[in-house]
Design a protein around this motif. Structure first.
Motif, PDB file in Angstrom:
ATOM      1  N   GLY A   1       0.709  -1.118   0.002  1.00  0.00           N
ATOM      2  CA  GLY A   1       0.341   0.450  -0.023  1.00  0.00           C
ATOM      3  C   GLY A   1       0.915   1.201  -0.122  1.00  0.00           C
ATOM      4  N   ASP A   2       0.595   2.455   0.838  1.00  0.00           N
ATOM      5  CA  ASP A   2       1.524   3.461   0.908  1.00  0.00           C
ATOM      6  C   ASP A   2       2.048   3.746   2.418  1.00  0.00           C
ATOM      7  OD1 ASP A   2       0.653   6.416   0.481  1.00  0.00           O
ATOM      8  OD2 ASP A   2       0.982   6.284   2.170  1.00  0.00           O
ATOM      9  N   PRO A   3       3.246   3.721   2.678  1.00  0.00           N
ATOM     10  CA  PRO A   3       3.769   3.673   4.067  1.00  0.00           C
ATOM     11  C   PRO A   3       3.445   4.581   4.587  1.00  0.00           C
ATOM     12  CG  PRO A   3       4.639   5.248   1.717  1.00  0.00           C
ATOM     13  CD  PRO A   3       3.944   3.893   1.056  1.00  0.00           C
ATOM     14  N   ALA A   4       2.227   5.994   4.165  1.00  0.00           N
ATOM     15  CA  ALA A   4       1.580   6.885   5.250  1.00  0.00           C
ATOM     16  C   ALA A   4       0.612   6.391   6.043  1.00  0.00           C
ATOM     17  CB  ALA A   4       1.569   8.320   4.281  1.00  0.00           C
ATOM     18  N   VAL A   5       0.148   4.966   5.234  1.00  0.00           N
ATOM     19  CA  VAL A   5      -1.182   4.584   5.250  1.00  0.00           C
ATOM     20  C   VAL A   5      -0.979   3.063   6.066  1.00  0.00           C
ATOM     21  CG1 VAL A   5      -3.548   3.668   5.101  1.00  0.00           C
ATOM     22  CG2 VAL A   5      -2.275   5.866   4.017  1.00  0.00           C
ATOM     23  N   TYR A   6      -1.452   3.171   8.124  1.00  0.00           N
ATOM     24  CA  TYR A   6      -1.026   1.885   9.038  1.00  0.00           C
ATOM     25  C   TYR A   6      -0.385   1.134   7.868  1.00  0.00           C
ATOM     26  CZ  TYR A   6      -5.964   3.431   9.870  1.00  0.00           C
ATOM     27  OH  TYR A   6      -6.852   3.946   9.993  1.00  0.00           O
ATOM     28  N   SER A   7       0.975   2.016   7.962  1.00  0.00           N
ATOM     29  CA  SER A   7       2.495   0.697   7.628  1.00  0.00           C
ATOM     30  C   SER A   7       3.604   0.851   8.563  1.00  0.00           C
ATOM     31  CB  SER A   7       2.595   1.897   6.412  1.00  0.00           C
ATOM     32  OG  SER A   7       3.683   1.137   6.195  1.00  0.00           O
ATOM     33  N   THR A   8       3.754  -0.183   8.665  1.00  0.00           N
ATOM     34  CA  THR A   8       4.942  -0.856   9.310  1.00  0.00           C
ATOM     35  C   THR A   8       6.133  -0.069   8.926  1.00  0.00           C
ATOM     36  OG1 THR A   8       4.196  -2.923   9.764  1.00  0.00           O
ATOM     37  CG2 THR A   8       6.286  -2.252  10.469  1.00  0.00           C
ATOM     38  N   PHE A   9       6.138   0.989   8.069  1.00  0.00           N
ATOM     39  CA  PHE A   9       7.391   2.081   8.238  1.00  0.00           C
ATOM     40  C   PHE A   9       7.517   2.599   8.902  1.00  0.00           C
ATOM     41  CE2 PHE A   9       9.493   6.049   6.162  1.00  0.00           C
ATOM     42  CZ  PHE A   9      10.517   5.119   6.320  1.00  0.00           C
ATOM     43  N   SER A  10       5.963   3.177   9.391  1.00  0.00           N
ATOM     44  CA  SER A  10       6.485   4.076  10.137  1.00  0.00           C
ATOM     45  C   SER A  10       7.042   3.863  11.792  1.00  0.00           C
ATOM     46  CB  SER A  10       5.096   4.984  10.659  1.00  0.00           C
ATOM     47  OG  SER A  10       4.062   4.142  11.307  1.00  0.00           O
ATOM     48  N   TYR A  11       6.983   3.049  12.620  1.00  0.00           N
ATOM     49  CA  TYR A  11       7.319   2.785  13.128  1.00  0.00           C
ATOM     50  C   TYR A  11       8.923   2.438  13.377  1.00  0.00           C
ATOM     51  CZ  TYR A  11       3.046   1.081  14.034  1.00  0.00           C
ATOM     52  OH  TYR A  11       1.603   1.653  14.127  1.00  0.00           O
ATOM     53  N   LEU A  12       9.293   1.201  12.410  1.00  0.00           N
ATOM     54  CA  LEU A  12      10.977   1.605  11.558  1.00  0.00           C
ATOM     55  C   LEU A  12      11.521   2.848  11.141  1.00  0.00           C
ATOM     56  CD1 LEU A  12      13.085  -0.521  10.520  1.00  0.00           C
ATOM     57  CD2 LEU A  12      12.142  -0.244   8.773  1.00  0.00           C
ATOM     58  N   ALA A  13      11.394   3.666  11.003  1.00  0.00           N
ATOM     59  CA  ALA A  13      11.778   5.307  10.462  1.00  0.00           C
ATOM     60  C   ALA A  13      11.884   5.452  11.690  1.00  0.00           C
ATOM     61  CB  ALA A  13      10.568   5.806   9.691  1.00  0.00           C
ATOM     62  N   ALA A  14      11.300   6.211  12.750  1.00  0.00           N
ATOM     63  CA  ALA A  14      10.926   6.402  13.819  1.00  0.00           C
ATOM     64  C   ALA A  14      12.288   5.908  14.774  1.00  0.00           C
ATOM     65  CB  ALA A  14      10.045   6.363  15.006  1.00  0.00           C
ATOM     66  N   ALA A  15      11.927   4.527  14.994  1.00  0.00           N
ATOM     67  CA  ALA A  15      12.995   4.177  16.283  1.00  0.00           C
ATOM     68  C   ALA A  15      14.924   3.888  14.649  1.00  0.00           C
ATOM     69  CB  ALA A  15      12.948   2.124  15.550  1.00  0.00           C
ATOM     70  N   VAL A  16      15.049   3.722  13.620  1.00  0.00           N
ATOM     71  CA  VAL A  16      16.214   4.171  13.518  1.00  0.00           C
ATOM     72  C   VAL A  16      16.550   5.435  13.077  1.00  0.00           C
ATOM     73  CG1 VAL A  16      17.454   4.266  11.073  1.00  0.00           C
ATOM     74  CG2 VAL A  16      15.821   2.646  12.173  1.00  0.00           C
ATOM     75  N   ALA A  17      15.575   6.197  13.400  1.00  0.00           N
ATOM     76  CA  ALA A  17      16.371   8.312  13.420  1.00  0.00           C
ATOM     77  C   ALA A  17      16.135   8.020  14.929  1.00  0.00           C
ATOM     78  CB  ALA A  17      14.739   9.039  12.691  1.00  0.00           C
ATOM     79  N   GLU A  18      15.761   7.303  15.581  1.00  0.00           N
ATOM     80  CA  GLU A  18      16.797   7.256  16.589  1.00  0.00           C
ATOM     81  C   GLU A  18      18.113   6.935  17.233  1.00  0.00           C
ATOM     82  OE1 GLU A  18      13.749   5.253  19.265  1.00  0.00           O
ATOM     83  OE2 GLU A  18      12.907   7.273  19.774  1.00  0.00           O
ATOM     84  N   LEU A  19      18.407   5.952  16.737  1.00  0.00           N
ATOM     85  CA  LEU A  19      19.312   5.844  16.461  1.00  0.00           C
ATOM     86  C   LEU A  19      20.995   6.601  15.246  1.00  0.00           C
ATOM     87  CD1 LEU A  19      18.733   2.356  16.102  1.00  0.00           C
ATOM     88  CD2 LEU A  19      19.342   2.795  18.214  1.00  0.00           C
ATOM     89  N   LEU A  20      20.358   7.228  14.039  1.00  0.00           N
ATOM     90  CA  LEU A  20      21.226   7.848  13.476  1.00  0.00           C
ATOM     91  C   LEU A  20      20.673   8.740  13.466  1.00  0.00           C
ATOM     92  CD1 LEU A  20      21.698   5.175  11.197  1.00  0.00           C
ATOM     93  CD2 LEU A  20      23.625   6.254  12.109  1.00  0.00           C
ATOM     94  N   THR A  21      20.888   9.886  13.716  1.00  0.00           N
ATOM     95  CA  THR A  21      19.844  11.064  13.573  1.00  0.00           C
ATOM     96  C   THR A  21      20.715  12.153  12.411  1.00  0.00           C
ATOM     97  OG1 THR A  21      22.065  12.437  15.348  1.00  0.00           O
ATOM     98  CG2 THR A  21      20.244  11.617  16.683  1.00  0.00           C
ATOM     99  N   GLU A  22      20.846  11.318  11.951  1.00  0.00           N
ATOM    100  CA  GLU A  22      21.531  12.355  11.104  1.00  0.00           C
ATOM    101  C   GLU A  22      21.111  11.061   9.266  1.00  0.00           C
ATOM    102  OE1 GLU A  22      25.038   9.176  11.795  1.00  0.00           O
ATOM    103  OE2 GLU A  22      23.530   9.702  12.982  1.00  0.00           O
ATOM    104  N   VAL A  23      19.863  10.722   9.679  1.00  0.00           N
ATOM    105  CA  VAL A  23      19.641   9.690   8.802  1.00  0.00           C
ATOM    106  C   VAL A  23      18.004  10.492   7.985  1.00  0.00           C
ATOM    107  CG1 VAL A  23      18.066   8.424   9.879  1.00  0.00           C
ATOM    108  CG2 VAL A  23      18.946   7.214   7.061  1.00  0.00           C
ATOM    109  N   GLU A  24      18.487  10.874   6.604  1.00  0.00           N
ATOM    110  CA  GLU A  24      17.036  10.971   5.797  1.00  0.00           C
ATOM    111  C   GLU A  24      16.223  10.325   5.866  1.00  0.00           C
ATOM    112  OE1 GLU A  24      16.612  13.219   1.841  1.00  0.00           O
ATOM    113  OE2 GLU A  24      18.587  12.211   1.755  1.00  0.00           O
ATOM    114  N   ILE A  25      14.663  10.604   5.476  1.00  0.00           N
ATOM    115  CA  ILE A  25      14.198   9.952   5.964  1.00  0.00           C
ATOM    116  C   ILE A  25      13.079   9.710   4.716  1.00  0.00           C
ATOM    117  CG2 ILE A  25      12.013   8.502   7.132  1.00  0.00           C
ATOM    118  CD1 ILE A  25      14.293   8.201   8.040  1.00  0.00           C
ATOM    119  N   VAL A  26      12.840   9.337   3.593  1.00  0.00           N
ATOM    120  CA  VAL A  26      12.268   9.672   2.751  1.00  0.00           C
ATOM    121  C   VAL A  26      11.104   8.852   2.731  1.00  0.00           C
ATOM    122  CG1 VAL A  26      12.440   9.932  -0.268  1.00  0.00           C
ATOM    123  CG2 VAL A  26      14.030  11.165   1.477  1.00  0.00           C
TER     124      VAL A  26
END
Length: 245
Positions: A103-128
């Motif tokens: 589907g879409d990464p902004a609609v009930y997607s596991t990606f939102s959880y993954l992206a938030a956790a990765v951003a905490e571990l790597l503050t310099e990562v660009e999320i797209v």
């Protein structure tokens, strides 16, 4: 370092956008969510339709079928483990990592959880994120219906707890989309029938695959065997062209 959440649509490999296909082809690593390390999920099947046996495609295990109204320890553990894997990959090698999501990464997607956790571990990562075609759009296309017309509202409800929110949305007389209702399909159909909307309801499952079914909800007899990732679209009453009630 880039982490890209790519919406790959409901199941048909031809429903990728050009942007999604470009990100997948140019990525250094493509992660796909699975229930078990030895099982191919639908997102992986879509990706491999374009990349074949490419070793850049790697599996990440998630508790995708666990209910959200039960204990969350297993789901959170998988999120954390996946984030550690992705963060280590980016930290060690850099480049672009794609996470393919149905589907879409902004609609009930596991990606939102993954992206938030990765951003905490790597503050310099660009999320797209790259948007994808949703199940409700694919259902409407297969059924030959318009999701909304004129000033009609659109309400999307995940059927993960009970049908209370569904009943409330049906009283608003807009279009209602029920996601993930397979486990409660009988209860869901009864609620729609009670509201007098059964004849305006469409059911869909396994969209974009050889097992796809799209038919009137009233004609679904196997309500106890419906898959978790099913979709129901309930249209509002409509008059003539442009005459919404």
């Amino acid at each position: 370092m880039r982490l890209v959440g790519v919406g790959v649509g409901p199941g048909d490999p031809e429903m990728l956008t050009l942007a999604a296909l470009r990100e997948i082809r140019e990525a250094d690593t493509v992660y796909v969510p699975v229930l078990a390390p030895d099982e191919q999920g639908r997102a992986e099947a879509i990706v491999r339709a374009h990349l074949g046996s490419d070793e850049r495609v790697q599996r990440l295990v998630f508790a995708l079928a666990d209910p959200v109204d039960g204990p969350q320890e297993r789901r959170r553990r998988h999120w954390d483990d996946a984030a550690e894997t992705v963060a280590k990959r980016l930290r060690d090698q850099g480049g672009t990592v794609v996470f393919a999501t149905l589907g879409d990464p902004a609609v009930y997607s596991t990606f939102s959880y993954l992206a938030a956790a990765v951003a905490e571990l790597l503050t310099e990562v660009e999320i797209v994120t790259v948007p994808g075609i949703t199940a409700m759009q694919a259902t409407a296309s297969h059924a030959g219906i318009a999701l909304t017309e004129g000033s009609e509202q659109l309400t999307v409800i995940p059927m993960l707890r009970d049908v209370t929110a569904l009943r409330e949305a049906l009283r608003a007389r807009g279009t209602v989309v029920a996601y993930k209702g397979g486990r409660r399909l009988g209860e869901l159909r009864d609620a729609i029938d009670d509201c007098g909307a059964l004849d305006r309801s469409v059911y869909a499952e396994h969209l974009g695959t050889p097992d796809a079914r799209v038919l009137p909800l009233a004609e679904v007899s196997d309500v106890d065997d419906a898959p978790y990732l099913s979709t129901v679209v309930v249209l509002p009453p409509r008059g003539g062209r442009g005459e919404q009630w």
